[in-house]
Enzyme design. Structure first.
Site, PDB file in Angstrom:
ATOM      1  CD  GLU A   1      -2.718  17.529  -7.931  1.00 38.22           C
ATOM      2  OE1 GLU A   1      -2.854  18.673  -8.373  1.00 38.22           O
ATOM      3  OE2 GLU A   1      -3.517  17.006  -7.136  1.00 38.22           O
TER       4      GLU A   1
ATOM      5  CE1 TYR B   1     -10.501  14.912  -6.851  1.00 40.55           C
ATOM      6  CE2 TYR B   1      -8.586  15.226  -5.447  1.00 40.55           C
ATOM      7  CZ  TYR B   1      -9.417  14.394  -6.147  1.00 40.55           C
ATOM      8  OH  TYR B   1      -9.185  13.039  -6.167  1.00 40.55           O
ATOM      9  CB  SER B   2      -9.965  23.551  -5.300  1.00 40.24           C
ATOM     10  OG  SER B   2      -8.712  22.993  -4.990  1.00 40.24           O
TER      11      SER B   2
ATOM     12  CD  GLU C   1       2.266  27.465   3.460  1.00 41.93           C
ATOM     13  OE1 GLU C   1       2.928  28.481   3.222  1.00 41.93           O
ATOM     14  OE2 GLU C   1       1.582  26.880   2.585  1.00 41.93           O
TER      15      GLU C   1
END
Length: 398
Positions: free
Chosen positions: A244, A128-129, A385
Site C-alpha cells: 500500500e 484495518y483502522s 509521522e
C-alpha cells in the site's frame, strides 16, 4: 536528471500509448482530467478493459493472471495511464488483498478469490483502522472468537474507503486478547452480505461519500476464511501495508497533476502576464517538480531492488512520505494559481453532465475539492509521522 529507457522499454511505452488511445473511454478520461466524480460503473468498465487485455494485475505471478512486467514497465504503464486520464486502479482487491492471498493463502483461497478479483465479481474494501487504532494499528479491538467452524466477529472499523460498493472486506481481528498486541491478531476474509454487518457513510471535508464506518455484530465467518495462521495475521498486515505504501507514492498521478497545474498557471494572469511567467510562482513549481523527479528515481530504485528479493521493506515508508507531500504541494499550488476562483466549491460542477455556467472555466471546478480530499494523504496508510519513525529505526538505526 533523465531516465533512459532501453529500446524494448520504449517499444512497450508506444504499445501502452496506443492501447490507451484506442481503448480508454473518452468520457472516463474527461472526468479524470477535469477532476469530476467517477462512478462505480466507470471503475468497473475500465477494469474490464484492462482485464481483457491482461493488464489489470501486473504485479501478480503469470500463472494467476499477472504479467511479465518488471518495475520499469509498471512505472511506464502507471505514468502513461495517468497522462492519458485513466482512472487509478482501486487497490484493495488487486494490489492489496490479492498479494496477501497469493503469498499466505491456501490453494482453495487462491482458486476462490483471485479469479473473482480479475473478473470484477468481487469488490474489496479494507478493514484495518478503528476509532482507537489508526497509525497504532496493533491496538485494534475488533474481536473474533472461535465457535466451532466459525469465528464470531464483534467490533467496528472506520475510514473504510468505498465500503459502500464492496461485497468483500479483509479484516484484522483480535483472536487472542491475552497475547502481546501484534501476536494476537488474525487476518480474515469476510463477505459483506453476512448478517450483522452495518455500513454507515462518513461525509468528508470535500462533501463526498468516500469513506465509511463498518460495524460487526455477532458476524459469523467460516474458519476457512482465515488467511495464514491464527494469531499471526500481523505478518500478513505488514506485507500488505508495504504494498500500500509503495503505491501511495503516486508518481504518475503527480506528474499528471503537475502538468495540469502548469496549464492552469499559463491561463491565469498576474500583472498582465501569465502566472507561469511570475518568477516566484515559477520557483515554487520548480521546487515541487525537482522533488517529484527525485521521488521518481527513488521509486524506480526501491521497487526494482525489491522485485529481485521480495516485498519492499522500510524504504516504502520513504516513498509514502515523499509521494504524499508532493501531491499535497501540487494541490496547494493549483488552488493558489486560481486565486479567489478556487474558493467557491459547487458539487454539481463535479458531474460530467453539468450544463450550467462555470464560475471561471471547467478546469476551476475541482481544485478546491481535490485540495480538501488530499489532506488525508499524509494520514492514511500509516501517518507520515509514523513512517518517519520507521525510517529512523529500520534504516538509520536511531
Amino acid at each position: 536528471m533523465e531516465i533512459h529507457y532501453t529500446a524494448e522499454q520504449l517499444a512497450f511505452r508506444d504499445e501502452v500509448r496506443e492501447f490507451l488511445k484506442q481503448e480508454l473511454p473518452a468520457d472516463i478520461a474527461a472526468k479524470v482530467k477535469l477532476g469530476k466524480h467517477l462512478t462505480k460503473a466507470d471503475h468497473e468498465r475500465w477494469q474490464q478493459i484492462l482485464s481483457k487485455k491482461g493488464w489489470y494485475a501486473p504485479g501478480w505471478p503469470v500463472e494467476h493472471g499477472g504479467t511479465t512486467w518488471g518495475a520499469v514497465e509498471k512505472h511506464i504503464f502507471d505514468e502513461e495511464s495517468s497522462a492519458a486520464g485513466a482512472p487509478r486502479t482501486i487497490p484493495f482487491g488487486v494490489a492489496m488483498v490479492a498479494p496477501v492471498i497469493i503469498k499466505f493463502g491456501t490453494e482453495a483461497q487462491k482458486q476462490q478469490y483471485l479469479p473473482r478479483i480479475l473478473s470484477g465479481e468481487d469488490w474489496w474494501c479494507q478493514g484495518y483502522s478503528e476509532p482507537g487504532a489508526g497509525s497504532d494499528l496493533a491496538s485494534l479491538k475488533t474481536r473474533a472468537v472461535r465457535d466451532g467452524d466459525h469465528y464470531v466477529v464483534n467490533g467496528q472499523k472506520t475510514w473504510t474507503t468505498l465500503g459502500q460498493h464492496a461485497n468483500m472486506i479483509f479484516c484484522l481481528v483480535r483472536t487472542d486478547p491475552e497475547a502481546q498486541q501484534q501476536r494476537g491478531i488474525s487476518f480474515l476474509l469476510i463477505d459483506m452480505a453476512t448478517p450483522g454487518i452495518t455500513v454507515r457513510p462518513i461525509i468528508t471535508l470535500d462533501g463526498d461519500h468516500e469513506v465509511n464506518e463498518v460495524f460487526f455484530d455477532d458476524v459469523r465467518v467460516p474458519v476457512e476464511n482465515l488467511v495464514g495462521e491464527e494469531n499471526k495475521g500481523w505478518t500478513c498486515a505488514k506485507y500488505l501495508l508495504t504494498h500500500e505504501r509503495t503505491g501511495l507514492a503516486g508518481i504518475g498521478t503527480s506528474k499528471a497533476a503537475l502538468s495540469n497545474l502548469k496549464r492552469i498557471a499559463a491561463k491565469q494572469q498576474k500583472n498582465g502576464k501569465s502566472l507561469l511567467e511570475d518568477t516566484l510562482f515559477r520557483a515554487q513549481i520548480a521546487e515541487v517538480e525537482m522533488s517529484l523527479m527525485a521521488a521518481e528515481v527513488s521509486t524506480l530504485r526501491i521497487v526494482a531492488a525489491a522485485s529481485e528479493g521480495g516485498v519492499p521493506g522500510a524504504e516504502s515508508s520513504i516513498l509514502k512520505v515523499q509521494g504524499t507531500e508532493i501531491r499535497q504541494a501540487i494541490t496547494h499550488l493549483t488552488r493558489k494559481a486560481l486565486g479567489p476562483y478556487a474558493l467557491p466549491f459547487l458539487p454539481e460542477e463535479l458531474e460530467l453532465d453539468y450544463d450550467g455556467e462555470f464560475l471561471v472555466d471547467d478546469y476551476a471546478a475541482a481544485p478546491a475539492s481535490t485540495y480538501f480530499n488530499m489532506r488525508k494523504l499524509s494520514i492514511f496508510g500509516g501517518s507520515n509521522e509514523i513512517q518517519k519513525n520507521i525510517v529512523s529505526k529500520m534504516i538509520l538505526e536511531l
